[in-house]
Design an enzyme around this catalytic site. Structure first.
Site, mmCIF file in Angstrom:
data_model
loop_
_atom_site.group_PDB
_atom_site.id
_atom_site.type_symbol
_atom_site.label_atom_id
_atom_site.label_comp_id
_atom_site.label_asym_id
_atom_site.label_seq_id
_atom_site.Cartn_x
_atom_site.Cartn_y
_atom_site.Cartn_z
ATOM 1 N N CYS A 55 37.917 104.225 31.959
ATOM 2 C CA CYS A 55 37.368 103.822 30.835
ATOM 3 C C CYS A 55 35.608 104.046 31.014
ATOM 4 O O CYS A 55 35.195 104.558 29.742
ATOM 5 C CB CYS A 55 37.127 102.233 30.044
HETATM 6 N N1 CO8 Z 1 51.344 89.785 17.625
HETATM 7 C C1 CO8 Z 1 51.452 88.634 17.290
HETATM 8 N N2 CO8 Z 1 51.449 87.458 18.339
HETATM 9 C C2 CO8 Z 1 51.017 88.747 18.914
HETATM 10 C C3 CO8 Z 1 50.487 89.608 19.410
HETATM 11 C C4 CO8 Z 1 51.200 90.954 19.006
HETATM 12 N N3 CO8 Z 1 50.873 92.070 19.043
HETATM 13 N N4 CO8 Z 1 50.459 90.132 21.304
HETATM 14 C C5 CO8 Z 1 49.703 88.883 21.742
HETATM 15 N N5 CO8 Z 1 50.170 87.402 21.144
HETATM 16 C C6 CO8 Z 1 49.728 86.260 20.683
HETATM 17 C C7 CO8 Z 1 50.239 85.758 22.412
HETATM 18 O O1 CO8 Z 1 51.654 85.921 22.654
HETATM 19 C C8 CO8 Z 1 49.827 84.379 22.365
HETATM 20 O O2 CO8 Z 1 50.711 83.968 21.982
HETATM 21 P P1 CO8 Z 1 50.785 82.092 22.504
HETATM 22 O O3 CO8 Z 1 48.969 81.621 21.863
HETATM 23 O O4 CO8 Z 1 51.893 81.319 21.799
HETATM 24 O O5 CO8 Z 1 50.710 82.713 24.287
HETATM 25 C C9 CO8 Z 1 49.084 84.939 21.487
HETATM 26 O O6 CO8 Z 1 48.792 85.512 20.944
HETATM 27 C C10 CO8 Z 1 47.381 85.331 22.172
HETATM 28 O O7 CO8 Z 1 47.673 85.933 23.438
HETATM 29 P P2 CO8 Z 1 46.468 87.252 24.279
HETATM 30 O O8 CO8 Z 1 45.849 86.280 25.272
HETATM 31 O O9 CO8 Z 1 46.968 87.877 24.643
HETATM 32 O O10 CO8 Z 1 45.446 87.417 23.188
HETATM 33 P P3 CO8 Z 1 44.012 87.880 23.258
HETATM 34 O O11 CO8 Z 1 43.140 86.951 22.362
HETATM 35 O O12 CO8 Z 1 43.206 87.249 24.914
HETATM 36 O O13 CO8 Z 1 43.952 89.200 22.734
HETATM 37 C C11 CO8 Z 1 43.577 90.948 23.370
HETATM 38 C C12 CO8 Z 1 44.857 90.202 23.952
HETATM 39 C C13 CO8 Z 1 43.566 91.780 22.458
HETATM 40 C C14 CO8 Z 1 44.115 92.552 24.995
HETATM 41 C C15 CO8 Z 1 42.254 90.610 24.251
HETATM 42 O O14 CO8 Z 1 42.698 90.452 25.273
HETATM 43 C C16 CO8 Z 1 41.230 91.880 25.049
HETATM 44 O O15 CO8 Z 1 40.367 92.886 24.610
HETATM 45 N N6 CO8 Z 1 41.015 91.994 26.351
HETATM 46 C C17 CO8 Z 1 40.274 92.862 26.673
HETATM 47 C C18 CO8 Z 1 41.122 94.336 26.656
HETATM 48 C C19 CO8 Z 1 39.548 95.073 27.955
HETATM 49 O O16 CO8 Z 1 38.988 95.632 27.230
HETATM 50 N N7 CO8 Z 1 41.053 96.041 28.680
HETATM 51 C C20 CO8 Z 1 40.158 97.244 28.516
HETATM 52 C C21 CO8 Z 1 40.925 98.384 29.069
HETATM 53 S S1 CO8 Z 1 40.695 99.940 28.589
HETATM 54 C C22 CO8 Z 1 40.139 100.392 29.981
HETATM 55 O O17 CO8 Z 1 39.646 99.910 30.908
HETATM 56 C C23 CO8 Z 1 40.815 102.094 30.534
HETATM 57 C C24 CO8 Z 1 41.867 102.342 31.291
HETATM 58 C C25 CO8 Z 1 42.507 103.763 31.284
HETATM 59 C C26 CO8 Z 1 43.024 104.227 29.393
HETATM 60 C C27 CO8 Z 1 45.078 103.811 30.029
HETATM 61 C C28 CO8 Z 1 44.819 104.242 28.272
HETATM 62 C C29 CO8 Z 1 46.874 104.084 28.164
#
Ligand code: CO8
Length: 373
Positions: free
Chosen positions: A156
């Site tokens: 990124c």
């Molecule tokens: N729909 C409904 N519920 C869901 C879904 C969904 N799609 N997904 C997860 N849930 C549920 C989970 O099961 C969980 O349920 P429970 O509490 O019962 O266990 C609940 O929702 C909460 O899940 P999470 O803890 O996973 O949710 P978060 O609040 O943490 O949100 C995010 C998830 C949005 C992914 C968040 O963690 C986030 O944004 N984190 C930072 C991510 C980030 O910035 N990453 C950067 C990566 S990109 C990068 O560096 C480049 C990589 C190279 C590119 C690659 C190209 C492909």
């Protein structure tokens, strides 16, 4: 020392769009198909059913409302869940080079620079269509640029690291003008069948032109200072390397696609980025009140809200810290540059701003700029 300026920006946006509702409908159809196929194992308690995704969750957890992709039909086909990009002949340009040429053409026109006056092309992106020959060399040839070209990858943060590399080369005198392109086909590396991440990414390409300020023909942003940092973490990873065929279990392995521990990334990257920006600003004597704009990496709205508040010491207005992730989703290295390209023309002479990218590595890159007209 030569004062370097960004004199042109360009954004290539694929025409196809997937809304959260469309994405979730396809995912849920896929989940139903899989759960029916595995009904016996699920009934026997040997396997858990795949839960449905939800558009409300996606919007509230990330701020993402839609994403642009190169191919929508393949992603939304519940029996496929992957883009369909036709194979190209050996003598045809790569898809990434074509995207880069489209963005670069816009950036060159804005800067008023002819392609042959570019001395270096850097393709800075988080995935590369092929290892060699470099995509950047294809772009150089397709545009008719001079000098040399190479690919680089800092996930990124590729764009800001690329800008620092190009600015340093101009300052040292090894080149006069550089083109940095960031083609990101995130849709081909995302696991669309994984509910935890299927909503995160989109496709796009950005481009910037850098040159000595005294060669600039129009409005520009001088690059006052850059700072890059990395600290190892495998919380965001990609194991789809050239050793893939040497592994016994080759087919369709989940860990060959984008993997992350999203919660950990969230918790660990926020303090790293906030401290990085604060340190950069302090060392350059830039206070919060001196900054008119923050163009942040576009991964998650809550992350950006947190960083903006930490850096400025107050809640930034949407104009001060523009987000584009609602329209584009996370486009990896291109995100902060899309925000910069689309939300900078209104700044007046002397206004200062900061571009910041962060992500896998972990990596963080910041660029302090001043508007000159
Ligand atoms: N729909 C409904 N519920 C869901 C879904 C969904 N799609 N997904 C997860 N849930 C549920 C989970 O099961 C969980 O349920 P429970 O509490 O019962 O266990 C609940 O929702 C909460 O899940 P999470 O803890 O996973 O949710 P978060 O609040 O943490 O949100 C995010 C998830 C949005 C992914 C968040 O963690 C986030 O944004 N984190 C930072 C991510 C980030 O910035 N990453 C950067 C990566 S990109 C990068 O560096 C480049 C990589 C190279 C590119 C690659 C190209 C492909």
């Amino acid at each position: 020392m030569t004062q370097v300026a960004i004199t042109g920006t360009g954004v290539f946006t694929p025409s196809e769009v997937i809304t959260n509702d469309e994405l979730v409908a396809a995912f849920n159809a896929f989940a139903d198909l899989e759960n029916t196929r595995n009904a016996a194992a699920i009934a026997a308690g040997e396997q858990k059913p795949i839960p449905h995704s939800s558009a409300d969750f996606i919007t509230s957890a990330s701020g993402i409302e839609q994403r642009h992709v190169l191919n929508k039909s393949g992603v939304l086909d519940p029996t496929r869940m992957f883009p369909r990009l036709p194979e190209r002949a050996d003598d045809a340009p790569s898809q990434m080079a074509e995207m880069a040429v489209a963005a670069a053409t816009e950036a060159l026109a804005m800067a008023g620079v002819a392609p042959e006056d570019i001395d270096a092309v850097i393709c800075a992106a988080s995935n590369h269509e092929r290892a060699y020959p470099a995509i950047a060399i294809e772009v150089q040839t397709l545009l008719g640029a001079g000098g040399f070209a190479f690919d680089m990858n800092v996930a990124c943060s590729s764009a800001t690291f690329g800008i620092q590399a190009a600015a340093d080369m101009i300052r040292s005198g090894s080149i006069r003008r550089a083109l940095v392109v960031n083609p990101e086909i995130c849709s081909a590396h995302l696991e669309w069948r994984d509910r935890d991440c299927h909503f995160i990414f989109g496709d796009v390409c950005t481009a910037v032109i850098l040159e000595p300020e005294d060669l600039a023909e129009g409005p520009r942003f001088t690059i006052d200072s850059t700072r890059c940092a990395t600290r190892f973490s495998n919380n965001i990873r990609n194991k789809d390397g050239f050793l893939r065929r040497t592994r016994d279990a080759m087919e369709d392995r989940r860990d060959m696609q984008f993997m992350q521990n999203g919660r950990k990334v969230f918790k660990e990257v926020l303090p790293m980025v906030s401290a990085h920006i604060a340190g950069h600003m302090a060392d350059e004597g830039v206070g919060a009140d001196d900054l008119s704009r923050l163009w942040l990496h576009q991964a998650n709205k809550s992350m950006n809200d947190f960083i903006g508040k930490k850096v400025l010491g107050r809640v930034p207005s949407p104009e001060e810290q523009p987000n584009i992730l609602q329209d584009y989703a996370n486009t990896s290295s291109a995100g902060s540059i899309i925000a910069f390209a689309k939300h900078s023309a209104d700044l007046v002479d002397g206004d200062r701003g900061l571009i910041c990218s962060f992500g896998a590595g972990y990596s963080v890159g910041s660029v302090l700029v001043t508007r000159r007209v």
